[in-house]
Design an enzyme around this catalytic site. Structure first.
Site, PDB file in Angstrom:
ATOM      1  N   ALA A  71     -53.350   0.767  -3.607  1.00 13.51           N
ATOM      2  CA  ALA A  71     -51.951   0.477  -3.974  1.00 13.51           C
ATOM      3  C   ALA A  71     -51.103   1.739  -3.908  1.00 13.51           C
ATOM      4  O   ALA A  71     -50.240   1.977  -4.738  1.00 13.51           O
ATOM      5  CB  ALA A  71     -51.887  -0.147  -5.368  1.00 13.51           C
ATOM      6  N   ARG A 118     -56.423   1.013  -8.174  1.00  8.71           N
ATOM      7  CA  ARG A 118     -57.525   1.632  -8.914  1.00  8.71           C
ATOM      8  C   ARG A 118     -57.166   1.768 -10.387  1.00  8.71           C
ATOM      9  O   ARG A 118     -57.971   1.532 -11.263  1.00  8.71           O
ATOM     10  CB  ARG A 118     -57.772   3.006  -8.300  1.00  8.71           C
ATOM     11  CG  ARG A 118     -59.116   3.570  -8.558  1.00  8.71           C
ATOM     12  CD  ARG A 118     -59.357   4.774  -7.681  1.00  8.71           C
ATOM     13  NE  ARG A 118     -58.188   5.638  -7.528  1.00  8.71           N
ATOM     14  CZ  ARG A 118     -58.263   6.959  -7.395  1.00  8.71           C
ATOM     15  NH1 ARG A 118     -59.419   7.541  -7.422  1.00  8.71           N
ATOM     16  NH2 ARG A 118     -57.175   7.686  -7.223  1.00  8.71           N
ATOM     17  N   ARG A 119     -55.927   2.139 -10.679  1.00 11.59           N
ATOM     18  CA  ARG A 119     -55.524   2.375 -12.066  1.00 11.59           C
ATOM     19  C   ARG A 119     -54.969   1.077 -12.665  1.00 11.59           C
ATOM     20  O   ARG A 119     -54.032   0.489 -12.109  1.00 11.59           O
ATOM     21  CB  ARG A 119     -54.450   3.463 -12.140  1.00 11.59           C
ATOM     22  CG  ARG A 119     -54.956   4.853 -11.753  1.00 11.59           C
ATOM     23  CD  ARG A 119     -53.835   5.888 -11.732  1.00 11.59           C
ATOM     24  NE  ARG A 119     -52.769   5.525 -10.813  1.00 11.59           N
ATOM     25  CZ  ARG A 119     -51.502   5.347 -11.166  1.00 11.59           C
ATOM     26  NH1 ARG A 119     -51.111   5.508 -12.412  1.00 11.59           N
ATOM     27  NH2 ARG A 119     -50.593   5.001 -10.269  1.00 11.59           N
ATOM     28  N   LYS A 153     -51.578  11.476  16.133  1.00 17.71           N
ATOM     29  CA  LYS A 153     -50.140  11.759  15.959  1.00 17.71           C
ATOM     30  C   LYS A 153     -49.922  12.558  14.673  1.00 17.71           C
ATOM     31  O   LYS A 153     -48.952  13.315  14.566  1.00 17.71           O
ATOM     32  CB  LYS A 153     -49.309  10.472  15.995  1.00 17.71           C
ATOM     33  CG  LYS A 153     -49.603   9.454  14.888  1.00 17.71           C
ATOM     34  CD  LYS A 153     -48.869   9.702  13.603  1.00 17.71           C
ATOM     35  CE  LYS A 153     -49.392   8.823  12.492  1.00 17.71           C
ATOM     36  NZ  LYS A 153     -48.745   9.080  11.201  1.00 17.71           N
TER      37      LYS A 153
HETATM   38  N1  LIG Z   1     -47.661   5.710   3.981  1.00 15.57           N
HETATM   39  C1  LIG Z   1     -47.465   5.403   5.249  1.00 15.57           C
HETATM   40  O1  LIG Z   1     -46.321   5.443   5.731  1.00 15.57           O
HETATM   41  C2  LIG Z   1     -48.600   4.992   6.099  1.00 15.57           C
HETATM   42  C3  LIG Z   1     -49.907   5.314   5.787  1.00 15.57           C
HETATM   43  N2  LIG Z   1     -50.923   4.943   6.594  1.00 15.57           N
HETATM   44  C4  LIG Z   1     -52.309   5.261   6.268  1.00 15.57           C
HETATM   45  O2  LIG Z   1     -52.715   4.508   5.136  1.00 15.57           O
HETATM   46  C5  LIG Z   1     -53.749   5.201   4.441  1.00 15.57           C
HETATM   47  C6  LIG Z   1     -53.413   5.236   2.955  1.00 15.57           C
HETATM   48  O3  LIG Z   1     -52.283   6.071   2.845  1.00 15.57           O
HETATM   49  P1  LIG Z   1     -51.115   5.894   1.808  1.00 15.57           P
HETATM   50  O4  LIG Z   1     -51.070   4.579   1.154  1.00 15.57           O
HETATM   51  O5  LIG Z   1     -49.910   6.319   2.508  1.00 15.57           O
HETATM   52  O6  LIG Z   1     -51.547   7.023   0.777  1.00 15.57           O
HETATM   53  P2  LIG Z   1     -51.005   7.319  -0.669  1.00 15.57           P
HETATM   54  O7  LIG Z   1     -51.318   8.727  -0.974  1.00 15.57           O
HETATM   55  O8  LIG Z   1     -49.597   6.841  -0.781  1.00 15.57           O
HETATM   56  O9  LIG Z   1     -51.891   6.355  -1.585  1.00 15.57           O
HETATM   57  C7  LIG Z   1     -53.291   6.406  -1.591  1.00 15.57           C
HETATM   58  C8  LIG Z   1     -53.812   5.370  -2.576  1.00 15.57           C
HETATM   59  O10 LIG Z   1     -55.234   5.382  -2.551  1.00 15.57           O
HETATM   60  C9  LIG Z   1     -55.697   5.486  -3.907  1.00 15.57           C
HETATM   61  N3  LIG Z   1     -56.971   6.171  -3.915  1.00 15.57           N
HETATM   62  C10 LIG Z   1     -57.206   7.500  -3.827  1.00 15.57           C
HETATM   63  N4  LIG Z   1     -58.521   7.729  -3.899  1.00 15.57           N
HETATM   64  C11 LIG Z   1     -59.127   6.533  -4.040  1.00 15.57           C
HETATM   65  C12 LIG Z   1     -60.468   6.119  -4.186  1.00 15.57           C
HETATM   66  N5  LIG Z   1     -61.466   6.991  -4.232  1.00 15.57           N
HETATM   67  N6  LIG Z   1     -60.719   4.800  -4.294  1.00 15.57           N
HETATM   68  C13 LIG Z   1     -59.719   3.932  -4.258  1.00 15.57           C
HETATM   69  N7  LIG Z   1     -58.439   4.244  -4.152  1.00 15.57           N
HETATM   70  C14 LIG Z   1     -58.143   5.546  -4.030  1.00 15.57           C
HETATM   71  C15 LIG Z   1     -54.614   6.245  -4.633  1.00 15.57           C
HETATM   72  O11 LIG Z   1     -54.687   5.991  -6.037  1.00 15.57           O
HETATM   73  C16 LIG Z   1     -53.361   5.631  -4.016  1.00 15.57           C
HETATM   74  O12 LIG Z   1     -53.054   4.409  -4.629  1.00 15.57           O
HETATM   75  C17 LIG Z   1     -53.863   6.584   5.100  1.00 15.57           C
HETATM   76  O13 LIG Z   1     -54.940   6.585   5.989  1.00 15.57           O
HETATM   77  C18 LIG Z   1     -52.555   6.716   5.874  1.00 15.57           C
HETATM   78  O14 LIG Z   1     -52.674   7.535   7.015  1.00 15.57           O
HETATM   79  C19 LIG Z   1     -50.711   4.217   7.726  1.00 15.57           C
HETATM   80  C20 LIG Z   1     -49.445   3.841   8.081  1.00 15.57           C
HETATM   81  C21 LIG Z   1     -48.300   4.208   7.296  1.00 15.57           C
HETATM   82  O1  LIG Z   2     -48.496   6.715   9.731  1.00 15.04           O
HETATM   83  C1  LIG Z   2     -47.364   6.889   9.366  1.00 15.04           C
HETATM   84  C2  LIG Z   2     -46.201   6.392  10.119  1.00 15.04           C
HETATM   85  O2  LIG Z   2     -46.582   5.544  11.143  1.00 15.04           O
HETATM   86  C3  LIG Z   2     -47.107   7.681   8.137  1.00 15.04           C
HETATM   87  O3  LIG Z   2     -47.163   9.017   8.463  1.00 15.04           O
HETATM   88  P1  LIG Z   2     -47.550  10.080   7.350  1.00 15.04           P
HETATM   89  O4  LIG Z   2     -48.947   9.757   6.911  1.00 15.04           O
HETATM   90  O5  LIG Z   2     -47.407  11.393   7.999  1.00 15.04           O
HETATM   91  O6  LIG Z   2     -46.564   9.883   6.235  1.00 15.04           O
END
Ligand SMILES: NC(=O)C1=CN([C@@H]2O[C@H](COP(=O)(O)OP(=O)(O)OC[C@H]3O[C@@H](n4cnc5c(N)ncnc54)[C@H](O)[C@@H]3O)[C@@H](O)[C@H]2O)C=CC1
Ligand SMILES: O=C(CO)COP(=O)(O)O
Length: 332
Positions: free
Chosen positions: A9, A32-33, A191
């Protein structure tokens, strides 16, 4: 029974769950929280990751991962790449036997250098045809704000890709499909590394020529790497390649761009990691991708320069769209 469970989340998991729910899918989001799950359920907010966004009333959140998985006909994974294996090891047994499992992540596992679909296949011991990956120019906050956006769903099974793409769409989010899992996944991973380079030169104060040169040469590098690993070249000029490069390299919303910018301003790798409040996958992908490139004999000068800056072995001002040691002009 629910249509979809999203695990993670953070900014992307919450945004993707919103997009699924807005498309009519009955969706459960695992946080998780417990306090994060409660906030989403009761206040329709995830203030830490998506400030100002109201989530749909139909979106249910839970902190019980097994409850989320047990009833879900599709499973979407959005935790940091380095955490996926442990999560699946502990709770993967609760995934239904017939549910497609979809990676929303954009990293490789540091120790094994595996893509996320490979980690899923190893840990869940399921057929590749049940696994899909989603990638594209998908900055979470813009999608949460309902800016029109496209993505691509890749699976070796066209039926799985279609099934997922039909769920993962709504008025503002459209999913295309392909069968090039390798290219789609590597597009998302690589990227991030180019975005680190762009952030670095932005932090230094260089302008648009430098950035356009690095993006263009970066795309050539990304394509060489991905094709050497079995990707289709055209995937790299699609949403998961060029599309995501444009979005990520051009936006201060990108965490990889932001991390690079701090490096360019003179912060060390340790300082940058300490200052990032969300995951910047590129930081953990640099070394494994460099090792994969070396194993295939692919030259990646931009990646190498990012690595040198991260290691404190190159002044960010010296980063350039080519290796500064090239004496002879090389073919574009
Ligand atoms: N934010 C974006 O714009 C985009 C992100 N992504 C990809 O999505 C994936 C997740 O990234 P975000 O949501 O952006 O990261 P974030 O940093 O916003 O959130 C990560 C989430 O994972 C949880 N988390 C951390 N460690 C954990 C564990 N051991 N077990 C379960 N949950 C855990 C955190 O509490 C948090 O809710 C990454 O691989 C990122 O590259 C892909 C497309 C867009
Ligand atoms: O994957 C993403 C946009 O497509 C998000 O990029 P960042 O992980 O660098 O924020």
């Amino acid at each position: 029974m629910v249509d979809a469970a999203v695990l993670g989340a953070g900014s992307w998991g919450t945004t993707f769950a919103k997009a699924l729910a807005d498309g009519g899918a009955e969706t459960v989001l695992w946080a998780r929280r417990p306090e994060a799950a409660r906030e989403i359920d009761e206040s329709r907010r995830n203030t830490r990751y998506l400030p100002g966004i109201t989530l749909p009333a139909s979106l249910h959140a839970t902190s019980d991962v097994r409850e989320a998985l047990a009833d879900a006909s599709q499973v979407y994974l959005a935790v940091p790449s380095q955490q996926l294996r442990q999560l699946l090891r502990e709770h993967g047994g609760a995934v239904r036997d017939d549910a497609p499992v979809v990676s929303l992540m954009k990293g490789v596992e540091a120790g094994t250098r595996l893509r996320m679909s490979e980690v899923i296949a190893e840990e869940l011991q399921i057929d590749a045809g049940r696994i899909a990956v989603v990638s594209g120019p998908n900055l979470a906050l813009e999608i949460a704000q309902e800016h029109p956006t496209a993505a691509v769903v890749a699976s070796s099974s066209p039926m799985t890709a279609r099934e997922v793409a039909k769920r993962a769409r709504n008025d503002y989010f459209h999913s295309f499909i392909n069968t090039d899992v390798i290219g789609t996944e590597f597009g998302g991973v690589l990227k991030n590394l180019v975005a680190l380079a762009i952030g670095i030169v932005d932090g230094v104060g260089y302008g648009e020529n430098t950035k356009a040169s690095i993006i263009t040469r970066g795309l050539a590098e990304v394509t060489d790497f991905a094709v050497a690993h079995g990707a289709e070249p055209q995937t790299m000029s699609g949403l998961a390649g060029l599309g995501d490069l444009i979005a990520t390299c051009g936006s201060p919303l990108s965490r990889n761009f932001t991390a690079g910018r701090l490096l360019g301003m003179g912060y060390s790798r340790t300082d940058v990691i300490a200052r990032m409040e969300q995951v910047a996958e590129g930081l953990a992908s640099v070394d494994p991708v460099a090792q994969l490139a070396a194993a295939k004999g692919v030259r990646m000068p931009i990646l190498e320069q990012v690595r040198l800056v991260l290691d404190g072995a190159m002044d960010p001002r010296d980063i350039a769209p080519h290796l500064t040691t090239d004496d002879e002009p090389i073919e574009e």
